[in-house]
Design an enzyme around this catalytic site. Structure first.
Site, PDB file in Angstrom:
ATOM      1  N   LYS A  36      42.158  41.473  45.284  1.00 49.95           N
ATOM      2  CA  LYS A  36      41.430  42.400  44.184  1.00 49.95           C
ATOM      3  C   LYS A  36      40.108  42.247  44.416  1.00 49.95           C
ATOM      4  CE  LYS A  36      45.482  42.637  41.492  1.00 49.95           C
ATOM      5  NZ  LYS A  36      46.373  43.504  42.550  1.00 49.95           N
ATOM      6  N   CYS A  37      39.379  42.423  45.506  1.00 45.55           N
ATOM      7  CA  CYS A  37      38.162  41.959  45.673  1.00 45.55           C
ATOM      8  C   CYS A  37      37.390  43.357  46.322  1.00 45.55           C
ATOM      9  CB  CYS A  37      37.851  40.769  46.783  1.00 45.55           C
ATOM     10  SG  CYS A  37      36.096  40.565  47.137  1.00 45.55           S
TER      11      CYS A  37
END
Length: 178
Positions: free
Chosen positions: A57-58
């Site tokens: 989730k970057c």
């Protein structure tokens, strides 16, 4: 004279021991992302190894695609990419190992070796502690890269260096040629 001979022999043996150990950075064992036998990283000795701390989730997560492309392009020449999930930066890897594996396969077709999520701070993990000690550069965020050449030399690349960037591709090609 005898003392000089003994010192020379000791130095030579020390140098030979260092050369014989080859890539001491690969003297670690990691568990695969999905349940299986622990993996001795020493199996990658003689290869060029790109170690990357990854997260799902970057803003850098799309780099999985570039890492996979780099792996496919150079795998036959001796490159291996090792993905190691960590939740250290921005809590951007909250998923379980199974969820991470499913995410990587479904979204990016990841086929390079992936290992279980680190449960200790990245700098405390023995592999990363060794890489940090060797380069003097600790990951500042997800997708920090360490390129280990066949002789154990290491170059660090920050997160914003894309897998397909000329600087990383040239470094990989040079390591493969060396």
């Amino acid at each position: 004279m005898k003392k000089m001979f003994e010192l020379t022999c000791a130095l030579a043996l020390s140098m030979l021991a260092g050369a014989a150990s080859g890539n001491d950075l690969l003297q670690h064992t990691l568990n695969p992302l999905l349940p299986g036998k622990p993996v001795q990283l020493s199996q990658y000795a003689g290869k060029v190894v790109l170690v990357v701390n990854v997260a799902s989730k970057c803003g850098y997560t799309p780099q999985y695609e570039g890492l996979e492309a780099l792996y496919k392009r150079y795998q036959g020449k001796g490159l291996v990419v090792l993905g190691i999930p960590a939740n250290d930066f921005g809590a951007q890897e909250r998923g379980s190992n199974k969820e991470i594996a499913e995410f990587c396969k479904a979204n990016f077709g990841v086929s390079f070796p992936m290992f279980e999520k680190l449960e200790v701070p990245i700098g405390k993990h023995p592999l990363f502690a060794s890489l940090i000690a060797k380069t003097g550069k600790a990951p500042q965020w997800n997708f920090h890269k360490y390129l280990i050449d066949r002789k154990g030399g290491v170059t660090a690349f920050p997160s914003d260096v894309e897998p397909q960037s000329p600087v990383l591709v040239k470094a990989v090609e040079a390591a493969l040629a060396g």
